[in-house]
Design an enzyme around this catalytic site. Sequence first.
Site, PDB file in Angstrom:
ATOM      1  N   HIS A 372       0.831  -1.203   0.000  1.00 42.62           N
ATOM      2  CA  HIS A 372       0.000   0.000   0.000  1.00 42.62           C
ATOM      3  C   HIS A 372       0.872   1.262   0.000  1.00 42.62           C
ATOM      4  O   HIS A 372       1.949   1.262  -0.565  1.00 42.62           O
ATOM      5  CB  HIS A 372      -0.972  -0.035   1.180  1.00 42.62           C
ATOM      6  CG  HIS A 372      -1.761  -1.305   1.231  1.00 42.62           C
ATOM      7  ND1 HIS A 372      -2.796  -1.590   0.375  1.00 42.62           N
ATOM      8  CD2 HIS A 372      -1.610  -2.416   2.024  1.00 42.62           C
ATOM      9  CE1 HIS A 372      -3.284  -2.797   0.633  1.00 42.62           C
ATOM     10  NE2 HIS A 372      -2.576  -3.332   1.627  1.00 42.62           N
ATOM     11  N   GLU A 387      -2.685   0.374   7.637  1.00 48.17           N
ATOM     12  CA  GLU A 387      -1.786  -0.734   7.316  1.00 48.17           C
ATOM     13  C   GLU A 387      -0.507  -0.242   6.664  1.00 48.17           C
ATOM     14  O   GLU A 387       0.580  -0.774   6.903  1.00 48.17           O
ATOM     15  CB  GLU A 387      -2.495  -1.729   6.398  1.00 48.17           C
ATOM     16  CG  GLU A 387      -1.649  -2.919   5.983  1.00 48.17           C
ATOM     17  CD  GLU A 387      -2.319  -3.791   4.935  1.00 48.17           C
ATOM     18  OE1 GLU A 387      -1.674  -4.762   4.488  1.00 48.17           O
ATOM     19  OE2 GLU A 387      -3.480  -3.500   4.549  1.00 48.17           O
ATOM     20  N   HIS A 441       2.589  -7.138   4.577  1.00 48.13           N
ATOM     21  CA  HIS A 441       1.203  -6.693   4.744  1.00 48.13           C
ATOM     22  C   HIS A 441       0.690  -6.999   6.143  1.00 48.13           C
ATOM     23  O   HIS A 441       1.310  -7.748   6.903  1.00 48.13           O
ATOM     24  CB  HIS A 441       0.293  -7.386   3.722  1.00 48.13           C
ATOM     25  CG  HIS A 441       0.433  -6.855   2.337  1.00 48.13           C
ATOM     26  ND1 HIS A 441      -0.444  -5.967   1.784  1.00 48.13           N
ATOM     27  CD2 HIS A 441       1.380  -7.085   1.394  1.00 48.13           C
ATOM     28  CE1 HIS A 441      -0.057  -5.668   0.550  1.00 48.13           C
ATOM     29  NE2 HIS A 441       1.061  -6.336   0.294  1.00 48.13           N
ATOM     30  N   GLU A 504       1.410 -11.863   5.492  1.00 52.36           N
ATOM     31  CA  GLU A 504       0.349 -11.237   6.286  1.00 52.36           C
ATOM     32  C   GLU A 504       0.719 -11.487   7.748  1.00 52.36           C
ATOM     33  O   GLU A 504       0.457 -12.549   8.307  1.00 52.36           O
ATOM     34  CB  GLU A 504      -1.010 -11.847   5.953  1.00 52.36           C
ATOM     35  CG  GLU A 504      -1.486 -11.584   4.529  1.00 52.36           C
ATOM     36  CD  GLU A 504      -2.115 -10.201   4.354  1.00 52.36           C
ATOM     37  OE1 GLU A 504      -1.953  -9.351   5.274  1.00 52.36           O
ATOM     38  OE2 GLU A 504      -2.757  -9.972   3.327  1.00 52.36           O
TER      39      GLU A 504
END
Length: 541
Positions: A372, A387, A441, A504
Amino acid sequence: MNNKHNWILGMLLVLMLMVMPSVGHAAQQAHINLNGKEISMPSNVDIVSMKGSVMIPLRVVVEQLGYKVSWAGPSQTATISQGSNVVALTAGSTTAIVNGQQFDLEAAPIIQHGTTLVPLRFLGENTGATVKWDNSSKTVFLTMKQSQPDTSGSKGGSSSAGNSAGSSNTGATGNSSTDNGSSGSNQGSTSTAPSAMINAMSFSDNRLTVTVNGNVKPKYSSLTNPDRIVLDLPQTGLSDAFLGGQTMSVGQVGKLDVTGYPQVAGVRYSLFNSSPSTVRIVLDLTQAQQYKVITDTKGLVMVELNGATGNTTSPGGTATPGTDTTGGTTTGTDNGNGNTGTTDNGSTSVTPTPGSGPGQNGKKVVVIDPGHGGTDPGAISLNKRNEKDFTLAVALKIQALLQQDPNIDFVLTRSDDTYPTLPDRVKLANNLHADVFVSIHGNSTTSKVSPSGTEIYYTRQQSLDFAKVVHDHVVQALGLPDRGIHAKSLHVTRETTMPAVLVEAGYLSNAGDEALMYTDDFQQKLAQAVVDAIKEYLNVQ
């Protein structure tokens, strides 16, 4: 805008309007307005917003625009021609071919329920056209600006002229001149549209990396009082994706935050000139540095810093061509001349140098991707934290660890709060021929009860062994529940050509995970685990 770019815009517009033959019914009649004139649209056309991008279905009778069109069903490719000009766009591909030259798209055209959708924003990025979406009237407005004298000068700058990226002199022209504090120039000529756009910029491993959606011919010079390296990219602009939807006028200045490199005071960039469109990037140094400027033929430009010169008072003050044993890269030394005035003694053009850059002398190349960034905050945690902030913090800690290993070269897809598109992240890794790719992430779910734990994702079978190594290190280091290794078609793990994984680390939607994820201790453990996994997989001691 010149005729070439008018033609390209026309071709891309036709591609938007043509590729698929059917669409679902729209809740409201959609419109496309080109230069103040509405193009006739069928009643069943639909325009969709997906993840912040306006996606336009491709259907209109293209003959009204005067182009020859062919559609190859098996390859899902539309080819449009006018005279010797040819444009091809393929569903599922992030690359448009314009007269044999590749143009990167922010997102690939997709097929949804039998309809091909194309992101509106790529028009502006690839043609310089003004694009606007009016949601209330469901209208796309496209405006092709005619060439006209540029009277913007240095107006609109957010910094004082003497401190702007454009405040350095016009050394990119190759002429000797004095830095008089002016911020950019139109030189009294007409504005011309850029032929390439900057999509991403980062600084890591003593290296500035710029990703461009086309071929560029950089020029560079070094200046003193204070010491700095000036990189000019002629015929180049700043993409909408890079600017996050904002605009930048001649003389305005943007900044790239640089962390962990005391020899670099900062990086500035500006639209230095409008004719030709020229982006100037300035590396402000705390002392003069030896450096190397590298470019390839696939849209990467790099400035590598190779240590202090050890002599900041010797004559010269300009990067001088030298011999590079890695493939002819032009090498320069910013010596400085101690003058109280700042003088540019001319600039040097850079010849494409395939095979140069990271990975020389047997070093492994690692690309770290903080997910992101910029206008894309990623998931929002229970306590309204982004995030993107978590992923960048971890990536910078990974950077600090990798800096200590002389056998690894690394590049971050972003080193501050900017948003490289997914295709640009992939392009960077593939063009560098990276050995591994790791995307960081934080997970999230809308379920009433959020799970807790760590997950590792991969796409291609080639990446499975690397995923297993990363999984073992990360799960053991973080101590969260092990939610396993999963195969999933994610863009950055699917389109890269080297072993690639997406981590993740935990769930931002879980109170326990979130409380840990924004602590330095958790982030440092994750960073160390990723680095340990990389070294084990690459067999780097």
